[in-house]
Design a protein around this motif. Structure first.
Motif, PDB file in Angstrom:
ATOM      1  N   PHE A 101      -4.045  22.546  86.943  1.00 31.96           N
ATOM      2  CA  PHE A 101      -4.803  21.321  87.190  1.00 31.96           C
ATOM      3  C   PHE A 101      -4.299  20.719  88.499  1.00 31.96           C
ATOM      4  N   ASN A 102      -4.858  21.183  89.626  1.00 27.89           N
ATOM      5  CA  ASN A 102      -4.304  20.827  90.934  1.00 27.89           C
ATOM      6  C   ASN A 102      -5.323  20.240  91.900  1.00 27.89           C
ATOM      7  N   GLU A 103      -6.479  19.806  91.408  1.00 29.82           N
ATOM      8  CA  GLU A 103      -7.469  19.136  92.243  1.00 29.82           C
ATOM      9  C   GLU A 103      -8.381  18.322  91.344  1.00 29.82           C
ATOM     10  N   PRO A 104      -9.052  17.279  91.877  1.00 29.98           N
ATOM     11  CA  PRO A 104      -9.872  16.407  91.023  1.00 29.98           C
ATOM     12  C   PRO A 104     -10.990  17.134  90.286  1.00 29.98           C
ATOM     13  N   LEU A 105     -11.594  18.156  90.905  1.00 23.47           N
ATOM     14  CA  LEU A 105     -12.696  18.855  90.244  1.00 23.47           C
ATOM     15  C   LEU A 105     -12.245  19.574  88.980  1.00 23.47           C
ATOM     16  N   ASP A 106     -10.958  19.863  88.854  1.00 22.69           N
ATOM     17  CA  ASP A 106     -10.469  20.520  87.646  1.00 22.69           C
ATOM     18  C   ASP A 106     -10.708  19.666  86.416  1.00 22.69           C
ATOM     19  N   GLY A 107     -10.720  18.342  86.582  1.00 22.11           N
ATOM     20  CA  GLY A 107     -11.030  17.482  85.447  1.00 22.11           C
ATOM     21  C   GLY A 107     -12.422  17.747  84.903  1.00 22.11           C
ATOM     22  N   VAL A 108     -13.379  17.981  85.808  1.00 24.84           N
ATOM     23  CA  VAL A 108     -14.741  18.304  85.386  1.00 24.84           C
ATOM     24  C   VAL A 108     -14.775  19.648  84.667  1.00 24.84           C
ATOM     25  N   ILE A 109     -14.071  20.635  85.226  1.00 22.06           N
ATOM     26  CA  ILE A 109     -14.088  21.978  84.636  1.00 22.06           C
ATOM     27  C   ILE A 109     -13.568  21.933  83.200  1.00 22.06           C
ATOM     28  N   TYR A 110     -12.411  21.324  83.000  1.00 25.05           N
ATOM     29  CA  TYR A 110     -11.811  21.310  81.667  1.00 25.05           C
ATOM     30  C   TYR A 110     -12.488  20.295  80.747  1.00 25.05           C
TER      31      TYR A 110
END
Length: 345
Positions: A101-110
């Motif tokens: 989890f190393n960028e803001p878009l990862d929040g959307v992915i997970y």
């Protein structure tokens, strides 16, 4: 047969939506972590069902159909709050703490992965509680709105993870969790009235949630596109230095702020249309494949293995393969474009 049809109508749309979201990620997440997150989202449906049953047994007046106010409080306390809180805790305490989890878009992915895993199992429970028509309607409407709540929650959690201001951090978390709860409660309240006039509001809530999620997703995608381009230029510069030797005077780091960036591109309306048509078609094809499996089981019981194999082979060759290939090709074509410059500022 009924359970199989519901499975096809819930799992296939969820997988298609996940396929699209994953395909738009420039820095893909580990597959093992995505699978674990999906399964954890699926299994966190069980405690949500326990909370729902406890609330409705403790307050039986909430189960009275027809009244919008009753449906609202039931949707809020027995569905929206426990469901979204469980998904939020899973996203915040598990996925966000992973090194990937190393960028803001990862929040959307997970966030989307957790919500769609949850929706897959939740919608299956409606086959036993309601009739097949209600279950299929929920499968068609609830899967997109669950994806929207996951994207909204994940976008704000992704922002919060890279924010140092404690007040802004708290604001992001409140907006993410509160927005997901609001969308969930509005959607379920409109269905729990069991009235067509109110149930039609579920479509409007669905559209509102998808538009909100799309804008957040699009903004984070633009940031990732810019970062991807800058990193690409950095790698090209490093490769040139390795080949030609380092420059006589190193460039100051601030010079990278002036690097010209490619304008971010997004899918055109034609590409999005192809994606929607391909995704709906693939969902229908999922039902066709399950129908072929059901036909095989019935023929096996009546005529033995030989007749079952012949019926299944006929169904696969003449009913399943061709439309699946056509809609899969259409969906893949939509992922490839055409693209237009992004309008996000």
């Amino acid at each position: 047969m009924r359970l199989m049809l519901l499975g096809g109508s819930t799992i296939t749309p969820a997988l298609v939506l996940l396929w699209y979201i994953y395909s738009r990620d420039q820095f893909p997440e580990p597959r093992a972590l995505r699978l674990k997150t999906f399964l954890l989202g699926l299994f966190c449906c069980f405690p949500a069902l326990v909370v729902r049953a406890t609330v409705e047994q403790s307050f039986p007046e909430l189960t009275t159909p027809g009244a919008l106010s009753t449906a609202w409080w039931r949707a809020l306390f027995s569905l929206a709050i426990p469901q979204e809180l469980l998904k939020f805790l899973l996203l915040y305490l598990y996925a966000r703490r992973n090194p990937a989890f190393n960028e803001p878009l990862d929040g959307v992915i997970y966030g989307a992965t957790i919500s769609l895993g949850f929706a897959t199992l939740e919608n299956m429970t409606y086959v036993g509680e309601f009739n097949m028509d209600i279950a299929v309607v929920r499968a068609l409407l609830a899967v997109p709105v669950q994806a929207a709540t996951g994207v909204v929650m994940g976008a704000y959690v992704g922002r919060e993870h890279f924010t140092e201001d404690p007040f802004q951090s708290l604001s992001f978390l409140a907006r993410g969790l509160g927005g997901a709860i609001l969308l969930n409660a509005l959607f379920n309240a409109s269905l729990l009235t069991h009235q067509v006039s109110f149930a039609s509001l579920a479509i409007a809530v669905n559209a509102l949630g998808l538009c909100w999620a799309w804008r957040l997703f699009k903004a984070l995608r633009e940031e990732q596109d810019r970062l991807f381009h800058v990193l690409k230029l950095r790698e090209e510069r490093q490769a040139a230095d390795d080949r030609d030797g380092p420059p006589s005077a190193p460039e100051p780091e601030i010079a990278w702020a002036a690097v010209p960036r490619e304008p971010p591109r997004e899918l055109s309306w034609w590409a999005l249309t192809k994606l929607v048509l391909g995704g709906v078609g693939l969902s229908i094809c999922g039902l066709l494949w399950l129908g072929t499996l059901q036909l095989f089981c019935e023929e096996f019981q009546r005529n033995g293995l030989g007749g079952a194999l012949l019926s299944a082979l006929f169904g696969v060759l003449f009913v399943d393969l061709v439309p699946t290939w056509l809609f899969w090709s259409l969906f893949r074509s939509g992922l490839r474009g055409p693209f237009v410059p992004s309008t996000v500022s």
